[in-house]
Design a protein around this motif. Structure first.
Motif, PDB file in Angstrom:
ATOM      1  N   SER A 261     -40.129 -13.446 -41.245  1.00 37.03           N
ATOM      2  CA  SER A 261     -40.856 -12.209 -41.532  1.00 37.03           C
ATOM      3  C   SER A 261     -40.062 -10.997 -41.066  1.00 37.03           C
ATOM      4  CB  SER A 261     -42.221 -12.223 -40.834  1.00 37.03           C
ATOM      5  OG  SER A 261     -42.882 -10.993 -40.987  1.00 37.03           O
ATOM      6  N   SER A 262     -39.910 -10.017 -41.970  1.00 39.23           N
ATOM      7  CA  SER A 262     -39.241  -8.772 -41.609  1.00 39.23           C
ATOM      8  C   SER A 262     -40.140  -7.964 -40.689  1.00 39.23           C
ATOM      9  CB  SER A 262     -38.909  -7.972 -42.874  1.00 39.23           C
ATOM     10  OG  SER A 262     -38.340  -6.731 -42.533  1.00 39.23           O
ATOM     11  N   ARG A 263     -39.587  -7.459 -39.585  1.00 39.64           N
ATOM     12  CA  ARG A 263     -40.366  -6.714 -38.602  1.00 39.64           C
ATOM     13  C   ARG A 263     -40.091  -5.219 -38.673  1.00 39.64           C
ATOM     14  NH1 ARG A 263     -43.875  -9.577 -38.629  1.00 39.64           N
ATOM     15  NH2 ARG A 263     -44.781  -8.657 -36.740  1.00 39.64           N
ATOM     16  N   SER A 264     -39.488  -4.759 -39.771  1.00 38.21           N
ATOM     17  CA  SER A 264     -39.141  -3.340 -39.882  1.00 38.21           C
ATOM     18  C   SER A 264     -39.038  -2.951 -41.349  1.00 38.21           C
ATOM     19  CB  SER A 264     -37.810  -3.058 -39.175  1.00 38.21           C
ATOM     20  OG  SER A 264     -36.766  -3.807 -39.786  1.00 38.21           O
ATOM     21  N   HIS A 265     -39.055  -1.642 -41.594  1.00 39.49           N
ATOM     22  CA  HIS A 265     -38.743  -1.102 -42.917  1.00 39.49           C
ATOM     23  C   HIS A 265     -37.237  -0.826 -42.976  1.00 39.49           C
ATOM     24  CE1 HIS A 265     -43.048  -0.543 -43.060  1.00 39.49           C
ATOM     25  NE2 HIS A 265     -43.011   0.389 -42.124  1.00 39.49           N
ATOM     26  N   CYS A 266     -36.636  -1.042 -44.118  1.00 36.08           N
ATOM     27  CA  CYS A 266     -35.206  -0.733 -44.251  1.00 36.08           C
ATOM     28  C   CYS A 266     -34.972   0.031 -45.543  1.00 36.08           C
ATOM     29  CB  CYS A 266     -34.350  -1.996 -44.202  1.00 36.08           C
ATOM     30  SG  CYS A 266     -34.607  -3.137 -45.575  1.00 36.08           S
ATOM     31  N   ILE A 267     -33.991   0.947 -45.500  1.00 36.31           N
ATOM     32  CA  ILE A 267     -33.661   1.797 -46.643  1.00 36.31           C
ATOM     33  C   ILE A 267     -32.157   1.733 -46.880  1.00 36.31           C
ATOM     34  CG2 ILE A 267     -33.781   4.108 -47.626  1.00 36.31           C
ATOM     35  CD1 ILE A 267     -36.088   4.697 -45.732  1.00 36.31           C
ATOM     36  N   PHE A 268     -31.776   1.146 -48.003  1.00 31.89           N
ATOM     37  CA  PHE A 268     -30.372   1.077 -48.412  1.00 31.89           C
ATOM     38  C   PHE A 268     -30.130   2.173 -49.438  1.00 31.89           C
ATOM     39  CE2 PHE A 268     -26.964  -0.646 -51.179  1.00 31.89           C
ATOM     40  CZ  PHE A 268     -25.970  -0.778 -50.210  1.00 31.89           C
ATOM     41  N   SER A 269     -29.212   3.094 -49.139  1.00 33.45           N
ATOM     42  CA  SER A 269     -29.004   4.274 -49.966  1.00 33.45           C
ATOM     43  C   SER A 269     -27.600   4.276 -50.560  1.00 33.45           C
ATOM     44  CB  SER A 269     -29.209   5.559 -49.147  1.00 33.45           C
ATOM     45  OG  SER A 269     -30.511   5.588 -48.608  1.00 33.45           O
ATOM     46  N   ILE A 270     -27.537   4.597 -51.841  1.00 35.61           N
ATOM     47  CA  ILE A 270     -26.258   4.764 -52.546  1.00 35.61           C
ATOM     48  C   ILE A 270     -26.130   6.234 -52.912  1.00 35.61           C
ATOM     49  CG2 ILE A 270     -24.848   4.039 -54.499  1.00 35.61           C
ATOM     50  CD1 ILE A 270     -26.638   1.561 -54.730  1.00 35.61           C
ATOM     51  N   THR A 271     -25.085   6.874 -52.410  1.00 33.13           N
ATOM     52  CA  THR A 271     -24.846   8.291 -52.704  1.00 33.13           C
ATOM     53  C   THR A 271     -23.678   8.407 -53.674  1.00 33.13           C
ATOM     54  OG1 THR A 271     -25.640   8.943 -50.509  1.00 33.13           O
ATOM     55  CG2 THR A 271     -24.344  10.556 -51.735  1.00 33.13           C
ATOM     56  N   LEU A 272     -23.917   9.095 -54.781  1.00 40.57           N
ATOM     57  CA  LEU A 272     -22.893   9.279 -55.806  1.00 40.57           C
ATOM     58  C   LEU A 272     -22.543  10.764 -55.894  1.00 40.57           C
ATOM     59  CD1 LEU A 272     -21.183   8.323 -58.243  1.00 40.57           C
ATOM     60  CD2 LEU A 272     -23.228   8.629 -59.663  1.00 40.57           C
TER      61      LEU A 272
END
Length: 535
Positions: A261-272
């Motif tokens: 179980s994931s215990r956190s929120h995660c944000i993967f960002s791609i900047t162009l």
């Protein structure tokens, strides 16, 4: 006629997709086209509840279909300059991470997006000529390229993406850009754990195992995550290795409903960045909602669950307020600042980015109540209508944004005309006065109640003390009576002993006198016999 800036402002409804897990769907759920009906057989008088989605993906849906329906067009718009955010939401164990990450034989939306992006863009240089910063683009230095090399060196699994490529198909759609405006791609990976922001691409080994917390800075109306690392990636393979490295540092734990179980929120960002435009594509994997009675969490797991549920609740409140603003056309403050997650998603929720949500559910009887909560949340989100407003970058229109930089001050409220604002302020002032009067009345009632409670407690303690004193006095009287009886018996025995002692002494004296008289007679007889002999 040329298009004006106002012509580019579009009003769109938020896209909310539903993905159903498992091959067997419980009879409590019925799916028909893009509508799911929930029916609770445990309560005969319960009403059927229907929820409509942009599209419903049945259990047999393949990963490629999810990507084509949700992400592909948004990625193409992203390359053209439109920022976007895709959220994955649902209960714990519903398949959110599988949708985002996937497996070797079934790649998720992030590996497919990286493959599509770099096949569409022209070939990028292996080393960047400039770097990203909160103030704009700056010339790159030698240190910028070392970060990628260190991450690749630490990531031992370099074959996964190559094996995924065999499972992915992509139509190459290269875009043309001038030679002097070569595009560049950077990625970042942030985690929100227990309401703290961490950089998953941090290469430092902390001896105390305490990771560095990143600050959310507000500078002249612009907020950004301080020291969030952006890594330049020249190919899809490099980008996936960076993503894979960050995934190894995410917080996972085993619960009673999910062994991973994931215990956190995660944000993967791609900047162009290309053609003087900068835009961002965010993939947000939200931790699953949890009920304590189902997960049986305690201690550290319970604290994590509380923080997860609180941030999701704030996100739901923001969506609810946005929906009410659209319906009532009034001024309402939106509680973005009550959670780190909502602050990072603020621009997307306000329409500065194209926003979509993939809702994951496990349609079994045990999760009926949790799924119903998720459906209600999704219904609110789907009812949101946002205004997409392109911003100006370098003299050209672009819907630019960044997960670590967004407007702050003016976006906390949705505005209407001044007349409505004055009426709303007047109404709020009246409500405030009424609430203050109610507060004073309640405060007086509380004080009276507290005095009554204190008096009752005092009376009760006094009664208890009197009872205890009475019992003690009774025991003391009984003890004194017993002691008096013992004293009387003692005196009687003592007198008896003295009498017997005196009698014994009298007897001894009589015996002594008799013995003395006998001795005298014997002496006289002896003396008489002696005299007669002499004569």
């Amino acid at each position: 006629m040329d298009r004006t800036y106002e012509d580019d402002i579009e009003e769109n409804q938020m896209d909310v997709f539903l993905r159903v897990k498992n091959e067997q769907v419980c009879n409590m759920y019925e799916i028909e086209e893009d509508v799911i009906t929930c029916r609770d057989f445990d309560y005969s008088d319960s009403l059927d509840k229907q929820f409509m989605f942009t599209h419903i993906f049945p259990p047999e849906t393949k990963q490629e279909e999810i990507f084509d329906s949700v992400v592909r067009q948004r990625l193409w718009n992203f390359i053209q300059g439109q920022s976007a955010t895709v959220l994955c939401y649902g209960t714990s164990g519903a398949g959110k991470t599988y949708t985002v990450m996937g497996k070797v034989k079934a790649p998720g939306i992030i590996p497919r997006s990286l493959n599509f992006l770099f096949k569409t863009l022209p070939e990028l240089p292996m080393k960047p000529s400039f770097k990203l910063s909160k103030t704009g683009l700056k010339p790159a230095n030698l240190e910028d390229g070392k970060v990628l090399n260190e991450i690749i060196a630490k990531n031992a699994d370099a074959k996964t993406f190559k094996m995924m490529l065999n499972e992915m198909t992509c139509e190459e759609e290269s875009i043309k850009v001038p030679d002097d405006l070569a595009p560049g791609v950077w990625v970042s990976f942030a985690e929100i754990y227990n309401e703290n922001i961490y950089d998953l691409l941090d290469l430092k080994e902390h001896k105390s195992k305490t990771r560095q917390k990143l600050k959310l800075i507000n500078n002249n109306g612009v907020a950004y995550v301080q020291n969030l690392k952006n890594v330049y990636v020249p190919t899809a393979h490099h980008a996936f290795q960076v993503f894979q490295y960050g995934m190894t540092k995410l917080q996972y734990a085993s619960t009673s409903v999910n062994s991973h179980s994931s215990r956190s929120h995660c944000i993967f960002s791609i900047t162009l960045v290309h053609a003087q435009r900068q835009c961002v594509f965010n993939f947000c994997d939200l931790a699953g909602t949890e009920r304590v009675r189902n997960t049986q969490n305690a201690g550290k797991r319970l604290k994590e669950a509380n923080n997860i549920n609180t941030s999701l609740m704030v996100l739901g409140r923001c969506l609810e307020v946005l929906r009410k603003v659209r319906i009532s056309k009034s001024v309402k403050p939106i509680p973005f600042r009550e959670s780190k997650l909502t602050q990072l998603l603020q621009r997307a929720l306000l329409g500065y980015e194209d926003l979509a949500m993939i809702v994951n559910v496990n349609p079994v009887k045990e999760y009926f109540n949790e799924n119903l909560h998720v459906f209600n949340f999704s219904a609110i989100a789907k009812d949101i209508v946002v205004m997409r407003k392109p911003s100006i970058v370098g003299g050209r229109r672009s819907s630019s944004s960044n997960i670590s930089e967004f407007h702050d001050a003016t976006d906390d409220c949705v505005y209407c005309d001044h007349t409505d604002m004055k009426e709303e302020i007047s109404r709020l002032n009246e409500m405030n006065s009424r609430l203050l009067e109610e507060y004073k009345i309640l405060q007086d009632e509380i004080e009276v109640g507290e005095r009554m409670v204190r008096r009752q407690l005092i009376n009760e303690f006094e009664r208890m003390i009197a009872e205890i004193k009475s019992e003690h006095d009774k025991e003391i009287n009984e003890y004194n009576c017993a002691l008096s009886e013992l004293n009387k018996k003692y005196e009687a025995l003592r007198k008896q002993q003295l009498t017997e002692k005196r009698r014994d002494e009298s007897t001894d004296r009589s015996s002594s006198m008799y013995s003395s008289d006998t001795d005298s007679v014997i002496c006289l007889n002896t003396s008489s016999e002696s005299s007669s002999s002499e004569f």
